[in-house]
Design a protein around this motif. Structure first.
Motif, PDB file in Angstrom:
ATOM      1  N   ALA A  56      31.307  84.685  67.378  1.00 13.79           N
ATOM      2  CA  ALA A  56      30.086  84.233  68.059  1.00 13.79           C
ATOM      3  C   ALA A  56      28.860  84.940  67.484  1.00 13.79           C
ATOM      4  CB  ALA A  56      30.189  84.482  69.566  1.00 13.79           C
ATOM      5  N   HIS A  57      28.982  86.239  67.246  1.00 10.78           N
ATOM      6  CA  HIS A  57      27.869  87.000  66.680  1.00 10.78           C
ATOM      7  C   HIS A  57      27.531  86.494  65.284  1.00 10.78           C
ATOM      8  CE1 HIS A  57      25.913  90.425  64.619  1.00 10.78           C
ATOM      9  NE2 HIS A  57      25.223  90.436  65.749  1.00 10.78           N
ATOM     10  N   GLY A  58      28.539  86.243  64.463  1.00  8.73           N
ATOM     11  CA  GLY A  58      28.298  85.750  63.111  1.00  8.73           C
ATOM     12  C   GLY A  58      27.620  84.388  63.080  1.00  8.73           C
ATOM     13  N   LYS A  59      27.961  83.542  64.046  1.00 13.21           N
ATOM     14  CA  LYS A  59      27.303  82.235  64.130  1.00 13.21           C
ATOM     15  C   LYS A  59      25.829  82.397  64.498  1.00 13.21           C
ATOM     16  CE  LYS A  59      31.277  79.306  65.353  1.00 13.21           C
ATOM     17  NZ  LYS A  59      31.768  78.302  66.340  1.00 13.21           N
ATOM     18  N   ALA A  60      25.543  83.193  65.544  1.00 15.26           N
ATOM     19  CA  ALA A  60      24.157  83.390  65.990  1.00 15.26           C
ATOM     20  C   ALA A  60      23.351  84.173  64.965  1.00 15.26           C
ATOM     21  CB  ALA A  60      24.135  84.110  67.337  1.00 15.26           C
ATOM     22  N   ARG A  76      25.208  74.055  53.366  1.00 10.96           N
ATOM     23  CA  ARG A  76      24.816  74.957  52.269  1.00 10.96           C
ATOM     24  C   ARG A  76      26.046  75.659  51.698  1.00 10.96           C
ATOM     25  NH1 ARG A  76      19.660  77.885  51.149  1.00 10.96           N
ATOM     26  NH2 ARG A  76      19.948  78.405  48.962  1.00 10.96           N
ATOM     27  N   ALA A  77      26.970  76.058  52.561  1.00  7.17           N
ATOM     28  CA  ALA A  77      28.201  76.714  52.106  1.00  7.17           C
ATOM     29  C   ALA A  77      29.060  75.755  51.280  1.00  7.17           C
ATOM     30  CB  ALA A  77      28.993  77.244  53.294  1.00  7.17           C
ATOM     31  N   GLU A  78      29.080  74.498  51.683  1.00 10.41           N
ATOM     32  CA  GLU A  78      29.839  73.496  50.927  1.00 10.41           C
ATOM     33  C   GLU A  78      29.198  73.233  49.568  1.00 10.41           C
ATOM     34  OE1 GLU A  78      29.715  70.310  53.757  1.00 10.41           O
ATOM     35  OE2 GLU A  78      31.511  71.015  54.816  1.00 10.41           O
ATOM     36  N   TYR A  82      28.737  80.126  46.461  1.00  6.41           N
ATOM     37  CA  TYR A  82      28.367  81.411  45.875  1.00  6.41           C
ATOM     38  C   TYR A  82      27.155  82.016  46.576  1.00  6.41           C
ATOM     39  CZ  TYR A  82      24.802  78.568  43.632  1.00  6.41           C
ATOM     40  OH  TYR A  82      23.763  77.706  43.419  1.00  6.41           O
ATOM     41  N   PHE A  83      26.198  81.186  46.966  1.00  6.15           N
ATOM     42  CA  PHE A  83      25.003  81.670  47.643  1.00  6.15           C
ATOM     43  C   PHE A  83      25.343  82.218  49.031  1.00  6.15           C
ATOM     44  CE2 PHE A  83      21.466  81.007  50.594  1.00  6.15           C
ATOM     45  CZ  PHE A  83      20.512  81.824  50.013  1.00  6.15           C
ATOM     46  N   ILE A  84      26.112  81.450  49.803  1.00  4.53           N
ATOM     47  CA  ILE A  84      26.488  81.890  51.145  1.00  4.53           C
ATOM     48  C   ILE A  84      27.335  83.158  51.066  1.00  4.53           C
ATOM     49  CG2 ILE A  84      27.840  81.299  53.203  1.00  4.53           C
ATOM     50  CD1 ILE A  84      25.056  79.981  53.152  1.00  4.53           C
ATOM     51  N   ALA A  85      28.226  83.242  50.079  1.00  2.00           N
ATOM     52  CA  ALA A  85      29.032  84.457  49.908  1.00  2.00           C
ATOM     53  C   ALA A  85      28.130  85.657  49.618  1.00  2.00           C
ATOM     54  CB  ALA A  85      30.053  84.268  48.795  1.00  2.00           C
ATOM     55  N   ALA A  86      27.120  85.461  48.785  1.00  2.00           N
ATOM     56  CA  ALA A  86      26.199  86.549  48.457  1.00  2.00           C
ATOM     57  C   ALA A  86      25.388  86.966  49.682  1.00  2.00           C
ATOM     58  CB  ALA A  86      25.267  86.132  47.321  1.00  2.00           C
ATOM     59  N   PHE A  91      24.322  90.514  54.578  1.00  2.00           N
ATOM     60  CA  PHE A  91      24.343  90.652  56.036  1.00  2.00           C
ATOM     61  C   PHE A  91      25.549  91.439  56.536  1.00  2.00           C
ATOM     62  CE2 PHE A  91      21.941  86.354  56.449  1.00  2.00           C
ATOM     63  CZ  PHE A  91      20.763  86.971  56.093  1.00  2.00           C
ATOM     64  N   GLY A  92      26.254  92.094  55.650  1.00  2.00           N
ATOM     65  CA  GLY A  92      27.392  92.912  56.068  1.00  2.00           C
ATOM     66  C   GLY A  92      28.532  92.115  56.652  1.00  2.00           C
ATOM     67  N   GLY A  93      28.695  90.879  56.204  1.00  2.00           N
ATOM     68  CA  GLY A  93      29.772  90.032  56.697  1.00  2.00           C
ATOM     69  C   GLY A  93      29.470  89.320  58.003  1.00  2.00           C
ATOM     70  N   ALA A  94      28.269  89.478  58.529  1.00  2.00           N
ATOM     71  CA  ALA A  94      27.917  88.890  59.829  1.00  2.00           C
ATOM     72  C   ALA A  94      27.259  87.523  59.664  1.00  2.00           C
ATOM     73  CB  ALA A  94      27.005  89.829  60.606  1.00  2.00           C
ATOM     74  N   LEU A  95      27.951  86.626  58.966  1.00  2.00           N
ATOM     75  CA  LEU A  95      27.464  85.252  58.795  1.00  2.00           C
ATOM     76  C   LEU A  95      28.668  84.331  58.876  1.00  2.00           C
ATOM     77  CD1 LEU A  95      25.080  83.283  57.766  1.00  2.00           C
ATOM     78  CD2 LEU A  95      26.203  83.525  55.571  1.00  2.00           C
ATOM     79  N   VAL A  96      28.683  83.479  59.871  1.00  2.00           N
ATOM     80  CA  VAL A  96      29.739  82.484  60.026  1.00  2.00           C
ATOM     81  C   VAL A  96      29.051  81.123  59.951  1.00  2.00           C
ATOM     82  CG1 VAL A  96      31.580  81.598  61.509  1.00  2.00           C
ATOM     83  CG2 VAL A  96      31.140  84.062  61.407  1.00  2.00           C
ATOM     84  N   PRO A  97      29.071  80.485  58.767  1.00  2.00           N
ATOM     85  CA  PRO A  97      28.280  79.273  58.535  1.00  2.00           C
ATOM     86  C   PRO A  97      28.971  77.981  58.982  1.00  2.00           C
ATOM     87  CG  PRO A  97      29.332  79.929  56.493  1.00  2.00           C
ATOM     88  CD  PRO A  97      29.711  80.957  57.531  1.00  2.00           C
ATOM     89  N   VAL A  98      29.096  77.821  60.294  1.00  2.00           N
ATOM     90  CA  VAL A  98      29.707  76.616  60.860  1.00  2.00           C
ATOM     91  C   VAL A  98      28.958  76.226  62.132  1.00  2.00           C
ATOM     92  CG1 VAL A  98      32.014  77.086  59.910  1.00  2.00           C
ATOM     93  CG2 VAL A  98      31.409  77.954  62.174  1.00  2.00           C
ATOM     94  N   PRO A  99      29.149  74.993  62.631  1.00  2.00           N
ATOM     95  CA  PRO A  99      28.520  74.614  63.896  1.00  2.00           C
ATOM     96  C   PRO A  99      28.921  75.565  65.021  1.00  2.00           C
ATOM     97  CG  PRO A  99      29.299  72.665  62.759  1.00  2.00           C
ATOM     98  CD  PRO A  99      29.833  73.855  61.990  1.00  2.00           C
TER      99      PRO A  99
END
Length: 142
Positions: A56-60, A76-78, A82-86, A91-99
Protein backbone atom coordinates in the motif's frame (compact mmCIF):
# COMPACT_ATOMS: atom_id res chain seq x y z
CA UNK A 1 -7.79 23.72 0.73
CA UNK A 2 -4.24 24.16 1.93
CA UNK A 3 -3.50 20.60 3.00
CA UNK A 4 -4.82 17.10 3.32
CA UNK A 5 -6.10 16.85 6.89
CA UNK A 6 -6.20 13.88 9.23
CA UNK A 7 -10.00 14.12 9.02
CA UNK A 8 -9.80 13.71 5.23
CA UNK A 9 -7.43 10.77 5.59
CA UNK A 10 -9.72 9.00 8.04
CA UNK A 11 -12.77 9.65 5.83
CA UNK A 12 -10.91 8.20 2.84
CA UNK A 13 -9.92 5.06 4.74
CA UNK A 14 -13.38 4.51 6.21
CA UNK A 15 -15.13 4.99 2.85
CA UNK A 16 -12.57 2.81 1.03
CA UNK A 17 -13.23 -0.03 3.49
CA UNK A 18 -17.00 0.49 3.06
CA UNK A 19 -16.72 0.33 -0.72
CA UNK A 20 -14.61 -2.80 -0.43
CA UNK A 21 -17.30 -4.47 1.71
CA UNK A 22 -20.00 -3.33 -0.74
CA UNK A 23 -18.03 -4.85 -3.64
CA UNK A 24 -17.36 -8.07 -1.72
CA UNK A 25 -13.58 -7.57 -1.89
CA UNK A 26 -10.97 -9.38 0.14
CA UNK A 27 -9.86 -7.47 3.29
CA UNK A 28 -8.09 -4.25 2.33
CA UNK A 29 -5.11 -2.29 3.55
CA UNK A 30 -5.24 1.48 2.98
CA UNK A 31 -2.63 4.18 3.47
CA UNK A 32 -2.95 7.92 2.91
CA UNK A 33 0.15 10.06 2.39
CA UNK A 34 0.40 13.83 2.21
CA UNK A 35 1.90 15.85 -0.65
CA UNK A 36 5.39 15.22 0.72
CA UNK A 37 4.90 11.45 0.81
CA UNK A 38 4.61 11.29 4.60
CA UNK A 39 2.11 8.85 6.10
CA UNK A 40 -1.00 10.67 7.27
CA UNK A 41 -3.06 7.59 8.21
CA UNK A 42 -2.97 3.83 7.76
CA UNK A 43 -5.27 0.92 8.51
CA UNK A 44 -5.01 -2.77 7.77
CA UNK A 45 -8.21 -4.81 7.98
CA UNK A 46 -8.32 -7.94 10.09
CA UNK A 47 -7.03 -11.07 8.36
CA UNK A 48 -4.63 -9.25 6.03
CA UNK A 49 -0.97 -10.09 5.73
CA UNK A 50 1.45 -7.73 7.50
CA UNK A 51 3.35 -7.23 4.23
CA UNK A 52 0.39 -5.36 2.82
CA UNK A 53 1.65 -2.16 4.50
CA UNK A 54 4.68 -2.13 2.16
CA UNK A 55 2.52 -2.72 -0.91
CA UNK A 56 0.00 0.00 0.00
CA UNK A 57 2.83 2.39 0.86
CA UNK A 58 4.63 1.66 -2.42
CA UNK A 59 1.47 2.37 -4.40
CA UNK A 60 0.80 5.70 -2.64
CA UNK A 61 4.47 6.74 -2.44
CA UNK A 62 5.04 6.02 -6.14
CA UNK A 63 1.97 8.01 -7.14
CA UNK A 64 2.87 11.09 -5.10
CA UNK A 65 6.58 11.05 -5.96
CA UNK A 66 5.95 10.62 -9.68
CA UNK A 67 2.82 12.81 -9.84
CA UNK A 68 0.91 10.06 -11.61
CA UNK A 69 -1.67 7.47 -10.65
CA UNK A 70 -0.92 3.76 -10.59
CA UNK A 71 -2.45 3.09 -14.01
CA UNK A 72 -0.13 5.63 -15.65
CA UNK A 73 2.83 4.23 -13.72
CA UNK A 74 1.98 0.69 -14.83
CA UNK A 75 1.85 1.84 -18.44
CA UNK A 76 5.23 3.52 -17.98
CA UNK A 77 6.62 0.31 -16.45
CA UNK A 78 5.36 -1.68 -19.42
CA UNK A 79 6.82 0.79 -21.92
CA UNK A 80 10.04 1.68 -20.07
CA UNK A 81 10.81 -0.98 -17.49
CA UNK A 82 14.39 0.26 -17.20
CA UNK A 83 13.18 3.73 -16.17
CA UNK A 84 10.79 2.46 -13.50
CA UNK A 85 13.50 0.11 -12.18
CA UNK A 86 15.91 3.04 -11.93
CA UNK A 87 13.35 5.27 -10.22
CA UNK A 88 12.47 2.47 -7.82
CA UNK A 89 16.14 2.39 -6.86
CA UNK A 90 16.12 6.12 -6.25
CA UNK A 91 13.05 5.68 -4.02
CA UNK A 92 14.63 2.86 -2.02
CA UNK A 93 12.28 0.26 -3.45
CA UNK A 94 9.16 2.16 -2.37
CA UNK A 95 7.45 2.21 -5.78
CA UNK A 96 4.73 -0.25 -6.73
CA UNK A 97 3.62 0.82 -10.24
CA UNK A 98 0.15 -0.73 -10.46
CA UNK A 99 -3.47 0.42 -10.00
CA UNK A 100 -4.36 1.14 -6.40
CA UNK A 101 -1.95 4.08 -6.15
CA UNK A 102 -4.22 7.10 -6.48
CA UNK A 103 -3.40 10.81 -6.48
CA UNK A 104 -5.64 13.05 -4.38
CA UNK A 105 -6.53 16.39 -5.94
CA UNK A 106 -8.45 19.28 -4.46
CA UNK A 107 -11.23 21.24 -6.19
CA UNK A 108 -8.64 23.38 -7.98
CA UNK A 109 -6.72 20.37 -9.29
CA UNK A 110 -3.73 20.68 -6.96
CA UNK A 111 -2.19 17.43 -5.74
CA UNK A 112 -2.75 17.13 -1.97
CA UNK A 113 -1.60 13.55 -1.37
CA UNK A 114 -2.10 9.98 -2.47
CA UNK A 115 -3.82 6.80 -1.38
CA UNK A 116 -2.48 3.27 -1.64
CA UNK A 117 -4.95 0.40 -1.53
CA UNK A 118 -4.12 -3.30 -1.62
CA UNK A 119 -5.83 -6.59 -0.81
CA UNK A 120 -7.83 -7.52 -3.88
CA UNK A 121 -7.06 -7.14 -7.58
CA UNK A 122 -5.29 -3.90 -8.42
CA UNK A 123 -8.28 -2.65 -10.42
CA UNK A 124 -10.66 -3.38 -7.53
CA UNK A 125 -8.22 -1.72 -5.11
CA UNK A 126 -8.31 1.40 -7.29
CA UNK A 127 -12.10 1.42 -7.53
CA UNK A 128 -12.47 1.24 -3.75
CA UNK A 129 -9.84 3.94 -3.22
CA UNK A 130 -11.46 6.28 -5.72
CA UNK A 131 -14.76 5.91 -3.86
CA UNK A 132 -12.99 6.74 -0.61
CA UNK A 133 -11.44 9.88 -2.02
CA UNK A 134 -14.76 11.01 -3.51
CA UNK A 135 -16.50 10.45 -0.16
CA UNK A 136 -14.05 12.90 1.41
CA UNK A 137 -15.05 15.56 -1.14
CA UNK A 138 -11.84 15.28 -3.15
CA UNK A 139 -10.92 13.97 -6.60
CA UNK A 140 -8.85 10.90 -7.31
CA UNK A 141 -6.58 10.16 -10.24
CA UNK A 142 -5.99 6.45 -10.55
Amino acid sequence: MAELTLRHARQIIEATFAKGREMGLKPLTVIVVDAGGHVKAFERADDTAPGRFGIAHGKAHGAIMMGAGGRALMKRAEDQAYFIAAVNGVFGGALVPVPGGILIRDSEGAIRGAVGVTGDTSDNDAEAGLAGIEAAGLTGEA
